[in-house]
Design a protein around this motif. Structure first.
Motif, mmCIF file in Angstrom:
data_model
loop_
_atom_site.group_PDB
_atom_site.id
_atom_site.type_symbol
_atom_site.label_atom_id
_atom_site.label_comp_id
_atom_site.label_asym_id
_atom_site.label_seq_id
_atom_site.Cartn_x
_atom_site.Cartn_y
_atom_site.Cartn_z
ATOM 1 N N PRO A 60 5.147 30.348 47.681
ATOM 2 C CA PRO A 60 5.101 29.915 46.280
ATOM 3 C C PRO A 60 6.450 29.544 45.662
ATOM 4 O O PRO A 60 6.541 28.510 44.995
ATOM 5 C CB PRO A 60 4.451 31.109 45.566
ATOM 6 C CG PRO A 60 3.554 31.689 46.609
ATOM 7 C CD PRO A 60 4.306 31.544 47.911
ATOM 8 N N PRO A 61 7.535 30.336 45.868
ATOM 9 C CA PRO A 61 8.810 29.936 45.257
ATOM 10 C C PRO A 61 9.321 28.591 45.777
ATOM 11 O O PRO A 61 9.895 27.793 45.019
ATOM 12 C CB PRO A 61 9.767 31.072 45.639
ATOM 13 C CG PRO A 61 8.887 32.220 45.980
ATOM 14 C CD PRO A 61 7.667 31.625 46.581
ATOM 15 N N VAL A 62 9.121 28.325 47.077
ATOM 16 C CA VAL A 62 9.572 27.063 47.665
ATOM 17 C C VAL A 62 8.710 25.907 47.147
ATOM 18 O O VAL A 62 9.217 24.835 46.796
ATOM 19 C CB VAL A 62 9.525 27.121 49.205
ATOM 20 C CG1 VAL A 62 9.981 25.797 49.807
ATOM 21 C CG2 VAL A 62 10.390 28.265 49.717
ATOM 22 N N GLY A 63 7.387 26.145 47.081
ATOM 23 C CA GLY A 63 6.509 25.120 46.546
ATOM 24 C C GLY A 63 6.858 24.768 45.116
ATOM 25 O O GLY A 63 6.808 23.596 44.716
ATOM 26 N N LYS A 64 7.238 25.763 44.339
ATOM 27 C CA LYS A 64 7.575 25.523 42.932
ATOM 28 C C LYS A 64 8.823 24.666 42.807
ATOM 29 O O LYS A 64 8.853 23.693 42.046
ATOM 30 C CB LYS A 64 7.771 26.850 42.200
ATOM 31 C CG LYS A 64 8.016 26.700 40.705
ATOM 32 C CD LYS A 64 8.093 28.062 40.028
ATOM 33 C CE LYS A 64 8.217 27.916 38.507
ATOM 34 N NZ LYS A 64 9.436 27.207 38.087
ATOM 35 N N VAL A 65 9.877 24.984 43.548
ATOM 36 C CA VAL A 65 11.109 24.216 43.399
ATOM 37 C C VAL A 65 10.952 22.806 43.970
ATOM 38 O O VAL A 65 11.472 21.841 43.404
ATOM 39 C CB VAL A 65 12.311 24.956 44.041
ATOM 40 C CG1 VAL A 65 12.213 24.999 45.549
ATOM 41 C CG2 VAL A 65 13.623 24.313 43.623
ATOM 42 N N LEU A 66 10.197 22.669 45.060
ATOM 43 C CA LEU A 66 9.941 21.320 45.585
ATOM 44 C C LEU A 66 9.072 20.539 44.607
ATOM 45 O O LEU A 66 9.271 19.332 44.405
ATOM 46 C CB LEU A 66 9.276 21.392 46.956
ATOM 47 C CG LEU A 66 8.992 20.039 47.625
ATOM 48 C CD1 LEU A 66 10.264 19.221 47.790
ATOM 49 C CD2 LEU A 66 8.317 20.239 48.983
ATOM 50 N N GLY A 67 8.103 21.227 43.973
ATOM 51 C CA GLY A 67 7.284 20.564 42.967
ATOM 52 C C GLY A 67 8.117 20.046 41.805
ATOM 53 O O GLY A 67 7.892 18.931 41.301
ATOM 54 N N GLU A 68 9.102 20.828 41.362
ATOM 55 C CA GLU A 68 9.992 20.376 40.295
ATOM 56 C C GLU A 68 10.758 19.129 40.718
ATOM 57 O O GLU A 68 10.930 18.193 39.932
ATOM 58 C CB GLU A 68 10.962 21.490 39.914
ATOM 59 C CG GLU A 68 10.317 22.664 39.203
ATOM 60 C CD GLU A 68 11.313 23.769 38.878
ATOM 61 O OE1 GLU A 68 12.489 23.637 39.308
ATOM 62 O OE2 GLU A 68 10.939 24.742 38.214
ATOM 63 N N ALA A 69 11.226 19.126 41.960
ATOM 64 C CA ALA A 69 11.961 17.957 42.460
ATOM 65 C C ALA A 69 11.053 16.727 42.517
ATOM 66 O O ALA A 69 11.492 15.604 42.234
ATOM 67 C CB ALA A 69 12.534 18.266 43.845
ATOM 68 N N ILE A 70 9.790 16.928 42.889
ATOM 69 C CA ILE A 70 8.839 15.812 42.943
ATOM 70 C C ILE A 70 8.609 15.243 41.548
ATOM 71 O O ILE A 70 8.608 14.023 41.342
ATOM 72 C CB ILE A 70 7.523 16.266 43.588
ATOM 73 C CG1 ILE A 70 7.725 16.576 45.070
ATOM 74 C CG2 ILE A 70 6.439 15.198 43.422
ATOM 75 C CD1 ILE A 70 6.531 17.232 45.745
ATOM 76 N N VAL A 71 8.406 16.128 40.566
ATOM 77 C CA VAL A 71 8.185 15.659 39.196
ATOM 78 C C VAL A 71 9.396 14.879 38.694
ATOM 79 O O VAL A 71 9.258 13.792 38.112
ATOM 80 C CB VAL A 71 7.889 16.840 38.257
ATOM 81 C CG1 VAL A 71 7.798 16.360 36.815
ATOM 82 C CG2 VAL A 71 6.599 17.529 38.652
ATOM 83 N N LEU A 72 10.596 15.431 38.898
ATOM 84 C CA LEU A 72 11.807 14.742 38.458
ATOM 85 C C LEU A 72 11.928 13.376 39.114
ATOM 86 O O LEU A 72 12.292 12.382 38.468
ATOM 87 C CB LEU A 72 13.035 15.608 38.780
ATOM 88 C CG LEU A 72 14.400 15.017 38.403
ATOM 89 C CD1 LEU A 72 14.468 14.689 36.924
ATOM 90 C CD2 LEU A 72 15.523 15.978 38.788
ATOM 91 N N THR A 73 11.596 13.300 40.397
ATOM 92 C CA THR A 73 11.678 12.018 41.109
ATOM 93 C C THR A 73 10.709 10.996 40.532
ATOM 94 O O THR A 73 11.048 9.819 40.382
ATOM 95 C CB THR A 73 11.398 12.224 42.606
ATOM 96 O OG1 THR A 73 12.362 13.138 43.141
ATOM 97 C CG2 THR A 73 11.485 10.912 43.371
ATOM 98 N N THR A 74 9.491 11.418 40.194
ATOM 99 C CA THR A 74 8.536 10.466 39.625
ATOM 100 C C THR A 74 8.987 9.984 38.247
ATOM 101 O O THR A 74 8.785 8.814 37.897
ATOM 102 C CB THR A 74 7.134 11.078 39.517
ATOM 103 O OG1 THR A 74 7.153 12.206 38.633
ATOM 104 C CG2 THR A 74 6.630 11.517 40.875
ATOM 105 N N LEU A 75 9.587 10.857 37.457
ATOM 106 C CA LEU A 75 10.073 10.457 36.145
ATOM 107 C C LEU A 75 11.164 9.399 36.252
ATOM 108 O O LEU A 75 11.236 8.473 35.437
ATOM 109 C CB LEU A 75 10.604 11.668 35.375
ATOM 110 C CG LEU A 75 9.567 12.687 34.893
ATOM 111 C CD1 LEU A 75 10.260 13.935 34.350
ATOM 112 C CD2 LEU A 75 8.658 12.084 33.834
#
Length: 334
Positions: A60-75
């Motif tokens: 979960p902690p790794v998924g969360k930080v990678l998810g944040e990076a994915i969101v930032l990339t899409t923005l």
């Protein structure tokens, strides 16, 4: 209906309508608040994010930080006006030592994280997971064009902090970013656990350039007592920052709250206009032909060392697809 593009000239007779109550996942929603000279984008991710993260079964902690990076990339990547690539990558000394998110305009994304499970601990935030190092954002316009890359130092802060630093030093556009990632648990016959994420980027883009002036960056070697350059922030931008600062994580990832309703909730007093949503999808660019070409680019000795049990097996780090080749297919000499 939403307008087609924030760059189009809008008629004063554009109809006003109630915000849609229908949530739309896996899309970027551009918007503008003309009264405050604000433009922005709102990302909502559901199945696409879940597809990327569950293929690797990240903690979960790794998924969360990678998810944040994915969101930032899409923005950031969704602003490309050409069919190129926007690549966000971190290299750090923390438990999550490497992140890469590859956004291929207009809508494809893939991502991967490398981590040391032994160093993961309960309660680590994004800054502790990443540690110190750097974040690189690369715009690739194709083989015939030069790449543009911006670098930001990571010093134990969040990805939101890194984005703010990037825009301050590289783009010099007043910008604020919000990122949120969570796990959704629901009953019923379908999957009970799913990843969700959301994010918002807000920028101050006044028509008069002098209104966007910012204080000079600190030179780093100014003597003690030296008076540094300062510029009062525009009232419109002060208001914009205050409004985005009220957005809660649960609002960004709520599957029952539409992006339009969230924007209306924030900016209805000033008036907010939304544009056509930009769809997103999780899709890797790997293929058997591409992997075969990659193998043939290796030295003959390296290819021979890859043969195990009479075959060459290559696993894509992004999507976990497995490709098998005979030694002959991989170009290994008998």
């Amino acid at each position: 209906m939403p307008d087609q593009s924030p760059d189009m000239k809008i008629s004063l007779e554009t109809p006003i309508r109630a915000p849609s109550a229908v949530p739309v996942d896996d899309a970027v929603l551009p918007f503008e608040v003309d009264a405050l000279d604000l433009r922005g984008r709102l990302t909502r991710l559901g199945p696409a994010l879940d597809d990327v993260l569950t293929k690797h079964d990240y903690p979960p902690p790794v998924g969360k930080v990678l998810g944040e990076a994915i969101v930032l990339t899409t923005l950031l990547g969704s602003s490309l006006k050409f069919e190129g690539r926007f690549i966000l990558q971190t290299q750090t000394d923390g438990p999550v030592s490497f992140l890469i998110v590859d956004f291929q305009a207009p809508d494809r994304l893939r991502a991967y994280a490398r981590f040391d499970a032994k160093r993961l601990k309960d309660g680590q935030d994004t800054g502790a997971l990443l540690g110190k190092g750097h974040l690189a954002m690369t715009i690739d316009q194709g083989p015939d064009m030069s790449r543009y890359q911006g670098l930001v130092s990571l010093e134990g802060g969040s990805l939101e902090d890194a984005a703010h630093e990037y825009f301050l030093r590289s783009e010099q556009i007043p910008t604020r970013v919000r990122l949120a990632v969570g796990e959704e648990w629901r009953g019923g016959d379908g999957p009970r656990h799913r990843w969700r994420a959301g994010g918002m980027l807000l920028q101050f883009l006044p028509k008069a350039p002098e209104r966007a002036r910012r204080a000079d960056l600190h030179p780093g070697d100014a003597p003690d007592g030296a008076v540094t350059h300062s510029v009062a922030e525009d009232d419109a931008w002060v208001e914009g920052q205050s409004l985005i600062g009220t957005v809660e994580d649960v609002e960004l990832i709520d599957p029952d709250l539409s992006g339009e309703r969230l924007l209306y909730r924030l900016f209805h007093e000033r008036g907010v206009r939304v544009f056509q949503p930009l769809p997103l999808r999780a899709q890797c660019s790997c293929s058997r032909d591409a992997v075969s070409s990659m193998l043939k680019s290796f030295a003959a000795k390296d290819r021979a060392e890859m043969v195990k049990d009479g075959k060459v097996v290559v696993t894509c780090e992004f999507c976990s697809s497995v490709y098998q080749f005979t030694p002959h297919e991989a170009g290994v000499e008998e």
